[in-house]
Design an enzyme around this catalytic site. Structure first.
Site, PDB file in Angstrom:
ATOM      1  CB  THR A   3      -0.947   0.020   1.214  1.00  0.00           C
ATOM      2  OG1 THR A   3      -0.182   0.040   2.424  1.00  0.00           O
ATOM      3  CG2 THR A   3      -1.864  -1.189   1.208  1.00  0.00           C
ATOM      4  CG  ASP A   4      -0.843   4.727  -1.952  1.00  0.00           C
ATOM      5  OD1 ASP A   4      -1.648   4.637  -1.002  1.00  0.00           O
ATOM      6  OD2 ASP A   4      -1.180   5.095  -3.088  1.00  0.00           O
ATOM      7  CB  ALA A   5       1.242   7.954   1.801  1.00  0.00           C
TER       8      ALA A   5
END
Length: 146
Positions: free
Chosen positions: A23-25
């Site tokens: 996942t990203d931020a």
């Protein structure tokens, strides 16, 4: 609308769980990770056809490399989602393979890609034909051959 022009006779599916590292931020799967999910599914599809890539490299001196990837993003996956990644062979040629791949969360299509891989010589990194015994195993998996 699908990225592929032809329907496949065989669809292979591989489960992928979304981990924190995927996942990203924003808490959703980082777009490039869909390519990793597709790579895993293609590797498992090859294994299901009796093709172990390490053995192919060592025994035949051949590797499969991605030469083209076109993706459409249609939805987002999040941490802990259980995805299904499909592999649909579209073209099995003498030196290349083309696949339609999809990542789904249940019935929701999240990402769709048209991926082409080529067979290359391990030492010279030049195109080569897929070994005939392997080609014979793979060709029945697609509607189209070249």
């Amino acid at each position: 609308m699908s990225l592929a022009a032809a329907a496949s006779t065989t669809v292979f599916e591989w489960p992928v769980r979304v981990y924190w590292e995927d996942t990203d931020a924003g808490g959703i799967v980082f777009y490039a990770n869909y390519l990793k999910f597709m790579e895993r599914a293609r590797t498992e599809w090859l294994r299901a056809q009796g093709v172990e890539q390490q053995a192919l490299a060592e025994r035949e001196g051949a590797l499969f490399v991605v030469t083209d990837a076109r993706l459409r993003y249609l939805g987002s996956a999040r941490l802990d989602d259980a995805l299904q990644v499909s592999v649909e062979p579209q073209l099995i040629g003498r030196a290349r393979l083309s696949f339609l791949q999809r990542c789904r969360l249940g019935e929701q299509l999240l990402c769709e890609g048209q991926i082409t891989v080529a067979c290359i010589d391990r030492a010279q990194h030049r195109p080569r034909r897929i070994p005939s015994d392997i080609l014979a195993r793979l060709q029945p998996q697609a509607d189209l051959t070249e």
